[in-house]
Design a protein around this motif. Structure first.
Motif: not given
Length: 316
Positions: A243-271
């Motif tokens: 599923d697509e996430t927020k608009f970023i630039e140049d009319g592009k949208y990122l897929k969710r998998w494109e936005c997730i890195s190892i840093h999102r593990g800590r975000d997921s834990f806290c959330t």
């Protein structure tokens, strides 16, 4: 550059003596490469007296922009070590480490810390990069997803470990048996955070226990960049994060998998903990945060927080 090379040597000695992850020195070496690139670009040596706010602004501008004549790394005969076009968060981190160099110069009585550099790092903008967090159900589903590629299974396990412990990359890669302790009938991770030097204590749930037993604390097979590259591959393969996430630039949208890195593990834990209505002071023990304000970025006031369980694992 002579002084910066001495600084690197002192950091190498410090890290080897204090048990820091030896890869931590890489960030300091990267700054040396950027400085050498800047010298190549300007065709001028850098002197300590040159470094003021005006010079730093020019250096930041240099890091922000792509080298138009970059063909290959200097390692292979090119003009530059790096292509440039660093993102704002990376630039801010690198400049912060560079300020550490001037603190070292002052401590060693080589050169006084210029007053004009105070708070320069705070003046830099943070990135507006799209962030994402996984739900508890998604983390559980991901853990039970079997990839045919063992490399992807390994990457998956390390990411799930981060999601269920909140450990940052440097804490995961230095995680060892000495960090695990018994507390009554439970086992907990008790470790000094690499970034903040604060002690955090987090319970070990059955999935984390399983991951530890499976990999025997061997959680550093890949560099951070390669790890994140493979993580995006496996997340895309599941088909759950398209599923697509927020608009970023140049009319592009990122897929969710494109936005997730190892840093999102800590975000997921806290959330997950906040959505489970775990008291914030309890979460701070798990994460090593000193101030409640540090948890604000994890609180989504629009989210459904009707789940009152304090368990970290869904039993389906």
């Amino acid at each position: 550059m002579d002084y910066y090379n001495r600084f690197i040597e002192s950091k190498e000695t410090e890290f080897s003596r204090t048990g820091f992850n030896s890869k931590s020195i890489k960030d300091y070496r990267n700054i040396r490469f950027y400085l050498e690139d800047y010298i190549s670009e300007t065709k001028k040596d850098i002197f300590l007296d040159d470094v003021n706010r005006d010079w730093l602004n020019k250096f930041v501008f240099f890091l922000e922009n792509e080298r138009k004549d970059y063909t290959k790394s200097r390692k292979f005969g090119g003009k530059y070590w790096s292509k440039g076009k660093l993102n704002p968060n990376t630039i801010k981190k690198r400049i912060s480490l560079f300020m550490g160099f001037f603190t070292w110069l002052d401590i060693e009585s080589y050169f006084p810390f210029p007053k004009s550099l105070h708070k320069f790092t705070k003046s830099l903008n943070d990135s507006d990069a799209v962030k994402d967090a996984l739900t508890k159900k998604e983390v559980n589903q991901l853990y039970h997803f079997d990839f045919k590629d063992e490399k992807l299974n390994y990457i998956k396990d390390v990411f799930v470990l981060s999601c269920f412990t909140g450990m940052r990359w440097d804490d995961i890669t230095t995680f060892n048996p000495k960090d695990v302790h018994k507390k009554g009938a439970f086992r907990i991770i008790e470790k000094k955070a690499h970034k903040t030097k604060e002690i955090f204590r987090v319970p070990i749930n059955p999935i984390v226990e399983d991951i530890i037993n499976k990999h025997k604390y061997n959680f550093y097979k890949y560099e951070n960049a390669n790890f994140n590259k493979y993580l995006k591959v496996l997340l895309e393969k599941t088909g759950w994060f398209n599923d697509e996430t927020k608009f970023i630039e140049d009319g592009k949208y990122l897929k969710r998998w494109e936005c997730i890195s190892i840093h999102r593990g800590r975000d997921s834990f806290c959330t997950m903990l906040i959505n489970d209505r775990v008291p914030l002071n309890e979460i701070m023990k798990y994460t090593g945060h000193k101030h409640l304000s540090s948890l604000n970025k994890y609180i989504n006031l629009k989210s459904d927080i009707s789940n009152f369980t304090n368990e970290l694992v869904i039993h389906e």
